[in-house]
Design a protein around this motif. Structure first.
Motif, PDB file in Angstrom:
ATOM      1  N   ALA A 246       0.846  -1.204   0.000  1.00  0.00           N
ATOM      2  CA  ALA A 246       0.000   0.000   0.000  1.00  0.00           C
ATOM      3  C   ALA A 246       0.878   1.251   0.000  1.00  0.00           C
ATOM      4  O   ALA A 246       0.599   2.218  -0.701  1.00  0.00           O
ATOM      5  N   ILE A 247       1.958   1.214   0.758  1.00  0.00           N
ATOM      6  CA  ILE A 247       2.874   2.373   0.791  1.00  0.00           C
ATOM      7  C   ILE A 247       3.517   2.547  -0.581  1.00  0.00           C
ATOM      8  O   ILE A 247       3.519   3.640  -1.143  1.00  0.00           O
ATOM      9  N   HIS A 248       4.033   1.456  -1.129  1.00  0.00           N
ATOM     10  CA  HIS A 248       4.722   1.549  -2.426  1.00  0.00           C
ATOM     11  C   HIS A 248       3.777   2.047  -3.525  1.00  0.00           C
ATOM     12  O   HIS A 248       4.095   2.988  -4.247  1.00  0.00           O
ATOM     13  N   TYR A 249       2.618   1.391  -3.663  1.00  0.00           N
ATOM     14  CA  TYR A 249       1.742   1.692  -4.798  1.00  0.00           C
ATOM     15  C   TYR A 249       0.977   3.011  -4.648  1.00  0.00           C
ATOM     16  O   TYR A 249       0.289   3.419  -5.574  1.00  0.00           O
ATOM     17  N   ASN A 250       1.092   3.628  -3.512  1.00  0.00           N
ATOM     18  CA  ASN A 250       0.484   4.954  -3.358  1.00  0.00           C
ATOM     19  C   ASN A 250       1.548   6.046  -3.309  1.00  0.00           C
ATOM     20  O   ASN A 250       1.218   7.213  -3.094  1.00  0.00           O
ATOM     21  N   SER A 251       2.795   5.655  -3.493  1.00  0.00           N
ATOM     22  CA  SER A 251       3.886   6.632  -3.430  1.00  0.00           C
ATOM     23  C   SER A 251       4.318   7.007  -4.853  1.00  0.00           C
ATOM     24  O   SER A 251       3.911   6.375  -5.817  1.00  0.00           O
ATOM     25  N   PRO A 252       5.161   8.034  -4.996  1.00  0.00           N
ATOM     26  CA  PRO A 252       5.630   8.398  -6.345  1.00  0.00           C
ATOM     27  C   PRO A 252       6.454   7.277  -6.999  1.00  0.00           C
ATOM     28  O   PRO A 252       6.726   7.331  -8.173  1.00  0.00           O
ATOM     29  N   ARG A 253       6.815   6.257  -6.240  1.00  0.00           N
ATOM     30  CA  ARG A 253       7.592   5.139  -6.799  1.00  0.00           C
ATOM     31  C   ARG A 253       6.698   4.051  -7.400  1.00  0.00           C
ATOM     32  O   ARG A 253       7.188   3.004  -7.833  1.00  0.00           O
ATOM     33  N   ALA A 254       5.389   4.296  -7.414  1.00  0.00           N
ATOM     34  CA  ALA A 254       4.422   3.254  -7.792  1.00  0.00           C
ATOM     35  C   ALA A 254       4.739   2.569  -9.117  1.00  0.00           C
ATOM     36  O   ALA A 254       4.458   1.392  -9.287  1.00  0.00           O
ATOM     37  N   LYS A 255       5.297   3.306 -10.086  1.00  0.00           N
ATOM     38  CA  LYS A 255       5.538   2.695 -11.400  1.00  0.00           C
ATOM     39  C   LYS A 255       6.878   1.959 -11.467  1.00  0.00           C
ATOM     40  O   LYS A 255       7.214   1.357 -12.481  1.00  0.00           O
ATOM     41  N   LYS A 256       7.632   2.029 -10.398  1.00  0.00           N
ATOM     42  CA  LYS A 256       8.901   1.302 -10.336  1.00  0.00           C
ATOM     43  C   LYS A 256       8.643  -0.024  -9.597  1.00  0.00           C
ATOM     44  O   LYS A 256       7.597  -0.200  -8.986  1.00  0.00           O
ATOM     45  N   PRO A 257       9.602  -0.939  -9.596  1.00  0.00           N
ATOM     46  CA  PRO A 257       9.306  -2.258  -9.018  1.00  0.00           C
ATOM     47  C   PRO A 257       9.140  -2.290  -7.495  1.00  0.00           C
ATOM     48  O   PRO A 257       9.780  -1.507  -6.786  1.00  0.00           O
ATOM     49  N   PHE A 258       8.260  -3.193  -7.074  1.00  0.00           N
ATOM     50  CA  PHE A 258       8.144  -3.539  -5.653  1.00  0.00           C
ATOM     51  C   PHE A 258       8.740  -4.939  -5.537  1.00  0.00           C
ATOM     52  O   PHE A 258       8.233  -5.889  -6.143  1.00  0.00           O
ATOM     53  N   VAL A 259       9.840  -5.059  -4.816  1.00  0.00           N
ATOM     54  CA  VAL A 259      10.521  -6.350  -4.715  1.00  0.00           C
ATOM     55  C   VAL A 259      10.491  -6.792  -3.249  1.00  0.00           C
ATOM     56  O   VAL A 259      10.894  -6.035  -2.362  1.00  0.00           O
ATOM     57  N   ALA A 260       9.977  -7.997  -3.030  1.00  0.00           N
ATOM     58  CA  ALA A 260       9.864  -8.488  -1.645  1.00  0.00           C
ATOM     59  C   ALA A 260      10.753  -9.707  -1.459  1.00  0.00           C
ATOM     60  O   ALA A 260      10.916 -10.524  -2.363  1.00  0.00           O
ATOM     61  N   ILE A 261      11.352  -9.796  -0.303  1.00  0.00           N
ATOM     62  CA  ILE A 261      12.123 -11.008   0.032  1.00  0.00           C
ATOM     63  C   ILE A 261      11.860 -11.341   1.488  1.00  0.00           C
ATOM     64  O   ILE A 261      11.873 -10.459   2.359  1.00  0.00           O
ATOM     65  N   ASN A 262      11.554 -12.621   1.735  1.00  0.00           N
ATOM     66  CA  ASN A 262      11.336 -13.061   3.099  1.00  0.00           C
ATOM     67  C   ASN A 262      12.663 -13.626   3.612  1.00  0.00           C
ATOM     68  O   ASN A 262      13.110 -14.685   3.174  1.00  0.00           O
ATOM     69  N   VAL A 263      13.266 -12.878   4.513  1.00  0.00           N
ATOM     70  CA  VAL A 263      14.605 -13.231   4.997  1.00  0.00           C
ATOM     71  C   VAL A 263      14.611 -14.625   5.633  1.00  0.00           C
ATOM     72  O   VAL A 263      15.554 -15.394   5.461  1.00  0.00           O
ATOM     73  N   SER A 264      13.515 -14.965   6.329  1.00  0.00           N
ATOM     74  CA  SER A 264      13.494 -16.255   7.026  1.00  0.00           C
ATOM     75  C   SER A 264      13.355 -17.426   6.053  1.00  0.00           C
ATOM     76  O   SER A 264      13.630 -18.564   6.400  1.00  0.00           O
ATOM     77  N   ALA A 265      12.913 -17.127   4.818  1.00  0.00           N
ATOM     78  CA  ALA A 265      12.690 -18.216   3.860  1.00  0.00           C
ATOM     79  C   ALA A 265      13.938 -18.524   3.040  1.00  0.00           C
ATOM     80  O   ALA A 265      13.951 -19.471   2.259  1.00  0.00           O
TER      81      ALA A 265
END
Lengths: 447, 115
Positions: free
Chosen positions: A186-205
């Motif tokens: 929600a933060i990413h896609y509502n920010s000015p960065r919305a058109k750039k990538p959202f990359v997620a990584i689960n450190v525990s995985a």
């Protein structure tokens, strides 16, 4: 199919008309013919999608026209059509940003036709991508994605609102299933960065020994098995957002490396020497209390302060009981829509059952329970029996109810009484309490 | 006069998607444009204006190529190269006469097509 605006800039009346008529055979092409460079430049406000530009125009050279167009319309594909087979000129024009260079031959019109089709495909993909990005943004409009009417959720909205306006690092805490990644998105896609990538990584995985290469990437030959260069998550999230989930699980060695990258705002791939700037915004999440982890010596204090930024705490569902029914309603609606079913209503008994449950798995668990109830209920109502809690009698879950000792005592007695078919003597013996205690509780309707 | 056509209309037919009315319009435009270009080359030769000759030959060459009049295309290309380089200029009038004669026949044939 969308209409493509095409400019043909050609001073030869026959050749220009020929190209215009040929490209107009496709009704989705809107073709304009201009005889001079000036005429073309004057009409650039029409925003063409493709330009076929004669190199030898009578007023301005094709190169000059192209340079002027590129100043205001840098992305419009320009094909230079020239009567000269001059390799050097062609290379110079391509270097200046021409999309392609065709010499005038009998098949030029066909080559242009193909080039226009390629641009159309590219435009269609681009439009589709824009639409998808728009949809994703809508999907993560936070009132729609993070559901709730409680004051606690309203506070989360307020903090998200603050987070989207700046690039501050955000640290999200909350139990499993509370929706930490949803808040990050929600933060990413509502920010000015919305058109750039959202990359997620689960450190525990990710196994400890692989996390460094996952985050920073590596060069070919950096180690055995590194057959090609790998771009790490930091680079993938260039200009966008990197979401480090379960950051509390990161080992101390890796914490030091992460701290250095965050301080320097640059990294080197494993086995590489080139410094790569870090432009991604960082959002971290954990179900742990990081401050306590710092005290316990499990988490670096300097990294903790660097990551803390704007803290957003998502309260567990049991602490915002008012949201349980709002969320249930939302999940019923979503499930019905996705499965083309009629919506169902919760009976009072079903609602009470939901409200009395501690939801150790939080919103994720509630969703699973409602989805199952939608399947189990045959009619138009969801009743008590359709609400099935799968959580085991795990002591942790039990304790999550945060009852008083007296309440826990009653629950335990009730459990054994049910198990023993109401046999008070057997229950008292099993629990090593007096049978009069059970009788008293039964008499007072406390069980 | 030989009955073998000096030109091929396939490119033009293909460009207008086989539309007969449009084909006639394009043939008429070809005839007008080429006639003007030939006049320009002729004037340029008379006036010794090689830039004019090179420029008109450059355009005419591509148009002639569209109708696949191969020998005139090659000659027109040579005229353009010589005029631009200002070399062996004495060859140009002879080359141009040959093109003009052939293209006169082509234009006559085309005019018959659109009657």
């Amino acid at each position: 199919m969308s209409t493509l605006k095409i400019f043909i800039v050609e001073d030869d009346p026959f050749y220009g008309e020929l190209l215009k008529r040929h490209l107009s055979l496709n009704p989705d092409n809107q073709v304009y013919l201009f005889k001079t460079g000036k005429e073309c430049l004057k009409n650039m406000q029409l925003n063409p999608d493709f330009i076929s530009l004669d190199y030898g125009l009578p007023d301005i050279s094709g190169l000059e026209v192209m340079k002027k167009i590129k100043l205001t319309h840098p992305h419009v594909p320009i094909v230079i059509v020239s009567g000269q087979e001059d390799v050097k000129t062609a290379i110079d024009l391509l270097k200046e940003g021409a999309y392609d260079y065709f010499t005038k031959t009998a098949d030029t019109k066909d080559r242009l036709w193909n080039a226009v089709n390629k641009v159309r495909e590219h435009k269609a993909l681009h439009d589709e991508l824009d639409e998808l990005k728009e949809e994703v943004t809508k999907k993560y409009a936070y009132e729609k994605s993070i559901i709730g009417k409680s004051e606690a959720i309203k506070q989360v909205y307020r903090l998200i609102d603050k987070a989207v306006r700046t690039n501050i690092t955000v640290s999200i805490t909350g139990e499993t299933g509370t929706g930490k990644e949803l808040v990050a998105k929600a933060i990413h896609y509502n920010s000015p960065r919305a058109k750039k990538p959202f990359v997620a990584i689960n450190v525990s995985a990710v196994p400890g020994e692989l996390i460094e290469s996952e985050l920073f990437g590596y060069e070919k030959g950096a180690f055995t098995g590194a057959n090609t260069r790998k771009i790490g998550k930091f680079e993938q999230a260039d200009g966008g957002t990197l979401f480090l989930d379960e950051i509390g699980e990161m080992d101390m060695g890796m914490q030091a490396k992460l701290l250095r990258v965050l301080q320097e705002r640059e990294l080197t791939r494993i086995g590489g020497n080139t410094l790569i700037p870090v432009t991604a915004r960082i959002i971290v999440a954990t179900h742990r209390d990081l401050a306590k982890e710092v005290q316990a010596g499990n988490f670096r204090q300097d990294l903790y302060y660097r990551l803390l930024g704007l803290p957003i705490e998502i309260p567990p569902l049991r602490q915002r009981k008012g949201d349980i029914l709002v969320l249930s309603q939302h999940f019923i609606k979503t499930f019905a829509k996705e499965n083309k079913m009629k919506q169902k209503t919760l009976t009072k008994a079903a609602r009470d059952k939901l409200l009395g449950y501690p939801f150790p798995g939080n919103v994720r668990e509630l969703k699973a329970i409602i989805d199952l109830a939608m399947v189990m209920a045959d009619g138009e109502v969801i009743d008590e029996e359709h609400i099935i809690f799968k959580t085991s009698s795990d002591i942790t879950d039990f304790l999550l109810e945060e009852n008083t000792l007296a309440d826990y005592t009653k629950k335990i007695i009730r459990y054994y009484l049910n198990k023993n078919n109401g046999n008070v003597i057997k229950t008292a013996k099993q629990l090593d309490i007096g049978k009069s205690t059970i009788y008293r509780l039964l008499k007072n309707n406390e069980l | 006069m030989s009955n073998i056509k000096l030109y091929n209309l396939n490119n033009l037919k293909n460009a207008v998607g086989g539309d007969k009315k449009e084909l006639k319009e394009m043939i008429a435009l070809f005839v007008d444009t080429l006639s003007e270009l030939l006049t320009e080359i002729e004037t340029g030769i008379k006036e010794g204006d090689m830039a004019k000759v090179a420029s008109a030959a450059h355009s005419a060459k591509s148009n002639i190529d569209m109708l696949e009049v191969k020998s005139s295309f090659i000659k027109m290309k040579e005229i353009e190269v010589l005029a631009k380089a200002k070399e062996e200029l004495e060859k140009i009038p002879r080359l141009f006469d040959a093109v003009k004669t052939e293209m006169k026949q082509v234009i006559e044939g085309l005019k018959r097509e659109i009657k």
